[in-house]
Structures are given as C-alpha cells and as structure tokens.
Write a protein that holds these residues in place. Structure first.
Motif, PDB file in Angstrom:
ATOM      1  N   ASP A 107       0.885  -1.202   0.180  1.00  0.00           N
ATOM      2  CA  ASP A 107      -0.109   0.004   0.034  1.00  0.00           C
ATOM      3  C   ASP A 107       0.885   1.336   0.136  1.00  0.00           C
ATOM      4  OD1 ASP A 107      -2.457  -1.409   0.099  1.00  0.00           O
ATOM      5  OD2 ASP A 107      -2.378  -1.630   2.330  1.00  0.00           O
ATOM      6  N   GLU A 108       0.620   2.279  -0.887  1.00  0.00           N
ATOM      7  CA  GLU A 108       1.355   3.161  -1.277  1.00  0.00           C
ATOM      8  C   GLU A 108       0.854   4.551  -1.486  1.00  0.00           C
ATOM      9  OE1 GLU A 108       4.520   2.886  -3.862  1.00  0.00           O
ATOM     10  OE2 GLU A 108       5.673   1.148  -2.758  1.00  0.00           O
ATOM     11  N   ASP A 109       0.548   5.515  -0.777  1.00  0.00           N
ATOM     12  CA  ASP A 109      -0.131   6.763  -1.048  1.00  0.00           C
ATOM     13  C   ASP A 109      -1.411   6.592  -1.728  1.00  0.00           C
ATOM     14  OD1 ASP A 109       2.458   8.068  -0.302  1.00  0.00           O
ATOM     15  OD2 ASP A 109       3.084   7.942  -2.099  1.00  0.00           O
ATOM     16  N   GLY A 110      -2.227   6.001  -1.078  1.00  0.00           N
ATOM     17  CA  GLY A 110      -3.878   5.872  -1.564  1.00  0.00           C
ATOM     18  C   GLY A 110      -3.935   4.888  -2.762  1.00  0.00           C
ATOM     19  N   HIS A 111      -2.816   3.942  -2.957  1.00  0.00           N
ATOM     20  CA  HIS A 111      -2.971   2.856  -4.020  1.00  0.00           C
ATOM     21  C   HIS A 111      -2.598   1.662  -3.506  1.00  0.00           C
ATOM     22  CE1 HIS A 111      -2.930   6.686  -6.393  1.00  0.00           C
ATOM     23  NE2 HIS A 111      -3.189   5.828  -7.410  1.00  0.00           N
ATOM     24  N   ASP A 115      -3.900  -1.843 -19.969  1.00  0.00           N
ATOM     25  CA  ASP A 115      -3.618  -0.490 -19.822  1.00  0.00           C
ATOM     26  C   ASP A 115      -4.901   0.420 -20.060  1.00  0.00           C
ATOM     27  OD1 ASP A 115      -1.608   1.817 -19.888  1.00  0.00           O
ATOM     28  OD2 ASP A 115      -2.620   2.308 -21.718  1.00  0.00           O
ATOM     29  N   ALA A 116      -5.824   0.347 -20.860  1.00  0.00           N
ATOM     30  CA  ALA A 116      -7.180   0.925 -20.982  1.00  0.00           C
ATOM     31  C   ALA A 116      -7.943   1.057 -19.784  1.00  0.00           C
ATOM     32  CB  ALA A 116      -7.768   0.564 -22.141  1.00  0.00           C
ATOM     33  N   GLY A 127      -8.189   4.628 -12.807  1.00  0.00           N
ATOM     34  CA  GLY A 127      -7.763   6.092 -12.176  1.00  0.00           C
ATOM     35  C   GLY A 127      -6.524   5.678 -11.621  1.00  0.00           C
ATOM     36  N   GLY A 128      -5.864   4.456 -12.313  1.00  0.00           N
ATOM     37  CA  GLY A 128      -4.667   4.073 -11.885  1.00  0.00           C
ATOM     38  C   GLY A 128      -3.428   3.964 -13.243  1.00  0.00           C
ATOM     39  N   ALA A 129      -2.571   3.681 -13.024  1.00  0.00           N
ATOM     40  CA  ALA A 129      -1.377   3.226 -14.054  1.00  0.00           C
ATOM     41  C   ALA A 129      -0.619   2.013 -13.977  1.00  0.00           C
ATOM     42  CB  ALA A 129      -0.527   4.458 -13.670  1.00  0.00           C
ATOM     43  N   ILE A 130      -0.023   1.725 -15.226  1.00  0.00           N
ATOM     44  CA  ILE A 130       0.732   0.574 -15.235  1.00  0.00           C
ATOM     45  C   ILE A 130       2.089   0.752 -16.082  1.00  0.00           C
ATOM     46  CG2 ILE A 130      -0.402  -0.348 -17.336  1.00  0.00           C
ATOM     47  CD1 ILE A 130      -0.180  -3.216 -16.371  1.00  0.00           C
ATOM     48  N   ASP A 131       3.254   0.239 -15.704  1.00  0.00           N
ATOM     49  CA  ASP A 131       4.276   0.333 -16.255  1.00  0.00           C
ATOM     50  C   ASP A 131       5.052  -1.043 -16.157  1.00  0.00           C
ATOM     51  OD1 ASP A 131       5.884   0.441 -13.768  1.00  0.00           O
ATOM     52  OD2 ASP A 131       5.257   2.579 -13.915  1.00  0.00           O
ATOM     53  N   HIS A 183      -0.483   0.244 -10.587  1.00  0.00           N
ATOM     54  CA  HIS A 183      -1.091   1.206  -9.265  1.00  0.00           C
ATOM     55  C   HIS A 183      -2.621   1.388  -9.370  1.00  0.00           C
ATOM     56  CE1 HIS A 183       3.165   2.766  -8.296  1.00  0.00           C
ATOM     57  NE2 HIS A 183       3.253   2.408  -9.588  1.00  0.00           N
ATOM     58  N   LEU A 184      -3.224   0.680  -8.433  1.00  0.00           N
ATOM     59  CA  LEU A 184      -4.682   0.782  -8.397  1.00  0.00           C
ATOM     60  C   LEU A 184      -5.240   1.512  -7.159  1.00  0.00           C
ATOM     61  CD1 LEU A 184      -5.100  -3.050  -9.018  1.00  0.00           C
ATOM     62  CD2 LEU A 184      -5.284  -1.308 -10.790  1.00  0.00           C
TER      63      LEU A 184
END
Length: 751
Positions: free
Chosen positions: A675-679, A721-722, A728-732, A746-747
């Motif tokens: 868990d990191e910064d609301g994700h 990715d979509a 509201g998250g991101a993936i890399d 990052h969810l």
C-alpha cells in the motif's frame, strides 16, 4: 428484502424475553443498521415517525438519503461511524437529518455493537433534540449580545435612588451592586447636585435621550465615563434608564461599537402586549425612513404587508402568552416612502420583566438578501432551461431573457464564436440594445474589449468607458460595461448609460449566469459529439457482432471438422485454427468494452472490490494449465480498490502475458502487493527473458506492441492499460534482478 434475515426474528434471549415488543413500542428511535448496504435496516415506529416515513420505507433508504446536504452528514461519514462501532468503539454524536417534508431534524444518536445471526451489526438509539438545539442557539444569541455591549446599566425614579444596577456598573465604580442600590445617582455623579436634581428630572421629556461625558466617583475611586440616559414610562411610572461606559474602554472599541450601534442594519424596538410601539431605536429612521419617535404608540401590524400580517400576528400572540417566549420571523414592512422592505425579526417576551415590560424585537433589513435569493432561484430556473435547450441559439435567447427579467439590465447581448474561432457574431440582444445601436457589430481579433475577454478568458468590468482603452466604438453612449467570457463559445456583454452602474452583486450574478451558459453550451457540444461517437460505435459493434463473430464461428466449425478427419501435422494445423478462432472470439467483447470505455459511451460501473480474491482466482485458474510454472503470491489484507467486474481479466492478462512470452520450464511468477499513497501497488515479476527498453512503452499500445504471441495484435496489454487508466491508476514495466520483467500496477483504493 425476501433474502435478507429479519434481525428482529432473533430478538429473543435464552431467558425467553421477547424484545420485539420493546423494539416496536420504545419511546426512542431504534434501528438495526445494515453495514453492508449502508441502509437504516430495521427501524421501529418511533424512529420512522421522527423522519416522516413508515418503517419499511425508511429501512430501505441509505443514511445520506434523509440526511442534511453536508459532507459532515454524508454516507461516508455514517458508514465510518458504524464501522468504528463494529470495530469495538461505541459512538454517541449529534446528527442532522432531513424530514420527509424538508425540515431539519437534529438527533442524538448512540451506536452500539451487537451480533445478530452471526453477523456484526450496529444498533442505533435516536432521540429528537431539535428543540434543544434551537433553544441553545437563541440563548447564545442573547448572551453574545449582552457580552458585546459590556456597559454599566442603571435605572432610577424621581427620587434619584437606584432601582436597578448591573455588575458592570459596580465594577466601574469598584464596589458591589448591593451598595449601589442603597445610593442615588447624585451620590456617584457630582454633576447632579441634590438641590438641582428636581429641575434636571423635570427637564426630561418622555422618550428623550441625552448623552453626556462626565466623571463618576465613589470613595476614592474615580472614572471618566460616557452616559446615555433615556426617560421612559413603564406602567405609568417614569424612569431614567442609563448606560454608563468607561470612556477609555469606549475609545478602544469605538470603531467597532460605532459600526455596531450607529451603522448597524439592526433596529431595536419594544412593543406592548398588543403590538404597539413603546420604543424604537434611531436606526429606524435610516433604515425605514421614519423620524425618531414617529412610530411610538402606533400598532406595528398596521405597517406589515397584508399577506404577512396573519402569520406574524399568530407567532407574536403565541409568544406573548408564554413568558420568556421567543420568535424568529421574516415579513415585509412599509417604508416611509411607501415601498416594502423585508425584515428578519427576533422577538423576546420581556413583558413580565419589571425593567422592560415589553416585547423586545431586534429587526434586520434583509431586502437585498431576499432579492438576491430570488435572483439566484430564477438563475437556477434559467440554467435548467439552458441545459434543456437543443442548440446554442436557444441558450443565448434564454440568457438574454434572464438578464432583462431577473438581473434587470436592459442593455445586453450575447456573441457566439464561429466554427473557426475567428469572429464573434451577435446571437441575441435586448430590445433596448437594438434601439440604441441598431444591429449589433461583429467582433474580430484585437478590435474590442469583447474580443480581449474572449481571447484571455478573463471577465472585464469597466466603471467608466471614457477612461478605458480598446473600445470598439470610441463615441459609444455607454458609460459602464461588463464583458463575461463564455469559454470558447463567445461572450456576454451587459452595459449601462450610467457610470459605475454595477455593484459587486451585479458582477457576481452576471458571472454566475455566464458560467451556467458556458456549461450549457459545453453540454450541448458534448452531446453532439457523444451522439456522433455513439453512432460510430453502434456501426463498429454491429461489424464485430455480426461480420467478425459470424466469420470466426464458420472458420472454427470448418476447422473442427478438419481436425476430426485429418491426421499428423495437418490435424495439428486444424487444431491451431480452432484455438486461434477461440482467441479471436474471446477478444471481440473485450475490444468492444475498451472502445466503449475510451469513447465514453459505456458505463464502467466502478465500485470497491477486494484485490486478494481476484488475484487468487486468476492464479487458481492458471496453475492447472501451467503445472511447470511456480507461483509465489503475497497479498496482505488491505483496503479495496476502485475497479469493476473486469478486474480479474486485467490481472489475468498480465499473469498470462508473463507466462506465454517466456519458456515455462523453470519459470517463476512472484506476485506482491503493498500500500502506497492511496494505492495498492501490485508487482507481477517473472524470471524470464525480460522486455527490451525500446518496447517498454510500445507493448501497451495496439499498433506498437512488441508481443503478439497469443492474439497477434498485442491487445491483451492494450486492454490492461485502458482499463487500469479507467480505474484511475497506471501500469508500467521495469527490469528485475532475475533478468526478467516486472509489471507494476498502481490501483487506487476506495478509502
């Protein structure tokens, strides 16, 4: 409700005590809340009556549906309190509900934890404290008013002996109130000699007020004070009522005191039991136009608007019957010039107070507030009409109509931008504008204040156009002007032939109308674009549903026939066609989902979802298929994430990608969650061949994918990715120490 256990069915103890009767007939509100749904759950009749519902109807409602429109009383606040109770912390607090008829209901709520049917529940005990809140507010008002005054008060009769003194006066003279009540005004005011006091007394006329600065003394104590003395008859007996204030203290607070007393919008009045004026403060002359003392002896209700008289009289008469009774009421009062002013009055029954013997009324002129609220209400109506309008011209027509009728500005116009944004063309204008100018002009780049506001997006308010540069017409008859930008759509202009014609309220209301008009124009534009996208999506979906799926169904069926009839390599080739046909059929619904998400034509139905169960389900699905792959999973308990029913597919695609793009023999997949910064950050790492730097961005884009093993186009990671972006998250993707790749999702959490 058919599949939900009725908590009341368990309200019988081992001792045989039936608590249902207690639940239903208690004289306090009781509810067994449903934490899972956030609803009231089971409520008793008393609770339901308190809020104007029947018990079954109230039980189905979420807490926020009958609570005040305030973040302090929303659903999240209610659920948080219930959860804290379930966690073992009892809660007692005040909560502001909204009755079915729209009135406010303050309640004291006590939440307790219990277990019913093996599930943790909260029991709420609720009492109506609305009256207590209102009494507390009125009391605080009176106390604050007295504290604010902070002056000595005294009253004496013809003998000069004090009949009343307050503690503040005793403090000024450095003595006790009991001692002062044994003295006369002449004993503490050397300027009033006992021999001349009868003449001083006789020189006062009833209702007269005198202000003087003098020195009061008692024993060795001396103070310079300002006195305000009024002669008033109470029950036929004349009194001098005086206030005494230390001049030094007065000077320290002079500016605030002067603004409060002399420039205040408040009028202090004293009425007798029949509503006749006994006293009215001098501010009545400034606010209502009546000379000081002009209303003394007049009946106040004769000056109240006939549509308000009966309502105000009923409230007044009820308060008169109750010693200490208080009322708050708004009504229209006739000004000396014949116009009507809105007053907000607070009345206090002091008829039995021997020092007042009247009904004290504090009145404030709220005409501007009433007018502002009327304008705001009409602006809301206009906004609704603009939002419902089908084209930009209709929005402009409604805007001009509102400026004329609601804001009362006769000179106004709306200009809309052409498609290229190179011209501002007149769309609607008032009759007065046309009479003054004829046809309105077309504005282009750099030739007017209107274009300046349009280009910069900043409102322009000019108090006197003669002092302003950049005028379109240097010889304009206008003196004041407001130019309100409407975003990329155009401008709204309001003008006057008088200088400095617009108040701050005028500017604020014009900006509000402009913002609402811009929103309506934006909405209309979005609806046109959305309809165009919807039409295209329907066409594309029809191709997916009919042409592609039908074609793949035919290909698959033919390949299955060949697979059954052929042998060797040809049979393997037929089996490959069958598998690829299945892959294409499975990807079509996902393509449709992603397209709907990206174009905004679909509803993603985002909600709070547990991450652990979804990961565990996907790994359980993959383990039998890939027995040679080892999985190391660490998913600690944590908050749910914002996602939808496709979350499992998203995680499954990343896991499958890690397997299918590496040799499975000896392959290890490690899944960790922190868990990191609301994700909640999910790392899916493998010890495979890794991803070259040049592909780390491309693999998430359909037309740049570096992986096309299972579906040919790399749609799996494009889909991931979509959807993660929609959540509201991101993936890399990044390298790891084992030489493989680590996909990092990052969810956002739902908390």
């Amino acid at each position: 409700m058919t599949d939900r256990q009725d908590p009341r069915s368990t309200l019988v103890t081992d001792g045989g005590i039936d608590y249902r009767e207690v639940f239903e007939n208690a004289n306090v509100g009781i509810a067994i809340n449903d934490l899972e749904t956030g609803t009231f759950g089971e409520v008793n009749q008393h609770y339901a009556d308190m809020l104007g519902y029947d018990p079954d109807e109230l039980g189905e409602k979420r807490i926020e549906e009958v609570s005040a429109d305030d973040p302090a009383f929303d659903q999240a606040a209610a659920v948080e309190r219930m959860q804290r109770v379930v966690d073992g912390e009892s809660q007692t607090f005040d909560w502001l509900f909204e009755h079915r008829d729209g009135t406010a209901v303050w309640a004291e709520v006590s939440l307790k934890r219990t277990t019913i049917g093996g599930k943790p529940r909260t029991i709420a005990f609720v009492s109506d404290i609305t009256d207590r809140k209102e009494r507390k507010r009125d009391l605080e008002f009176v106390e604050e008013m007295v504290d604010t005054l902070g002056v000595g008060v005294a009253a004496y009769r013809e003998s000069g002996r004090f009949e009343y003194v307050n503690q503040r006066l005793a403090d000024i003279l450095d003595t006790e109130t009991e001692r002062l009540l044994e003295l006369s005004i002449c004993d503490v005011n050397p300027a009033l000699e006992p021999e001349r006091f009868p003449q001083y007394w006789a020189s006062f006329e009833e209702g007269e007020t005198r202000t003087a600065e003098t020195t009061v003394t008692l024993d060795d104590h001396e103070a310079v004070v300002e006195t305000v003395t009024t002669c008033m008859a109470v029950d036929g007996v004349r009194y001098h009522f005086g206030t005494i204030q230390d001049v030094t203290e007065r000077k320290r607070r002079e500016e605030r005191f002067q603004a409060f007393v002399e420039q205040s919008n408040d009028i202090i009045s004293v009425l007798d039991g029949g509503g006749n004026y006994k006293y009215q403060s001098p501010s009545a002359e400034r606010i209502l136009g009546y000379d000081s003392g002009a209303l003394i002896g007049e009946n106040a209700f004769e000056y109240i608007h006939q549509d308000d008289q009966e309502r105000v009289m009923e409230r007044f008469e009820a308060a008169v019957e109750k010693p200490g009774g208080a009322i708050v009421v708004e009504f229209r009062f006739r000004h000396a010039d014949g116009s009507w002013r809105w007053l907000e009055s607070r009345g206090f029954n002091q008829l039995e107070n021997p020092h007042v013997r009247g009904f004290v009324v504090n009145s404030r002129d709220v005409t501007e507030r009433e007018e502002h609220e009327r304008q705001i209400g009409e602006l809301h109506d206009a906004t609704r009409r603009m939002v419902e309008a089908t084209d930009a011209q209709s929005v402009a027509d409604i805007g001009i109509e509102t400026i004329e009728t609601t804001l009362a500005h006769p000179i106004a116009g709306i200009w809309l931008s052409d498609e290229g944004g190179e011209r501002l063309e007149p769309a609607a204008w008032t009759t007065a504008s046309e009479d003054l100018f004829g046809g309105p002009p077309v504005y282009t780049d750099g030739d007017s204040l209107s274009w300046e506001a349009f280009a910069t997006g900043e409102s322009i308010v000019i108090a006197d156009l003669r002092d302003a540069g950049g005028r379109y017409n240097p010889d304009t008859p206008l003196r004041s002007e407001m130019v309100i930008p409407l975003g990329k759509h155009g401008v709204l202009n309001i003008a006057s032939r008088e200088p400095d014609a617009f108040s701050d309220s005028d500017v604020a209301l014009a900006k509000l109308l402009g913002a609402n008009a811009q929103s309506a124009l934006d909405r209309g534009e979005r609806e046109v674009q959305l309809q165009r996208q919807t039409d295209r999506m329907e066409f594309f979906n029809s191709i997916l549903r009919h042409d592609v799926l039908n074609a793949m169904t035919v290909i698959k069926s033919r390949a299955e026939f060949l697979e059954a009839d052929l042998e060797g390599e040809q049979r393997e080739d037929a089996a490959t066609i069958v598998r690829w046909s299945e892959d294409v059929k499975e990807i079509v619904p996902r393509v449709r989902t992603v397209l709907e998400t990206l174009t905004g034509t679909g509803d993603p139905h985002l909600e709070a979802m547990g991450l652990g169960p979804e990961l565990e389900a996907e790994i359980a699905r993959l383990e039998p298929t890939y027995p040679e792959v080892s999985f190391d999973v660490s998913v600690p308990d944590g908050p749910p994430v914002i996602a939808n029913e496709l979350l499992g597919d998203v995680l499954g695609n990343v896991l499958t990608n890690a397997i299918e793009h590496n040799e499975t023999a000896g392959l290890r997949i490690q899944v960790t969650v922190v868990d990191e910064d609301g994700h909640r950050v999910v790392r899916i790492a493998d010890n495979g061949q890794g991803v070259d730097d040049e592909y780390k961005e491309a693999i998430f884009r359909r037309d740049e994918t570096g992986h096309a093993k299972s579906v040919g186009s790399g749609f799996g990671l494009f889909f991931v990715d979509a959807m993660v972006t929609e959540y509201g998250g991101a993936i890399d993707v990044e390298d790891n120490d084992d030489g493989g790749a680590t996909f990092v999702l990052h969810l956002p959490t739902a908390e």
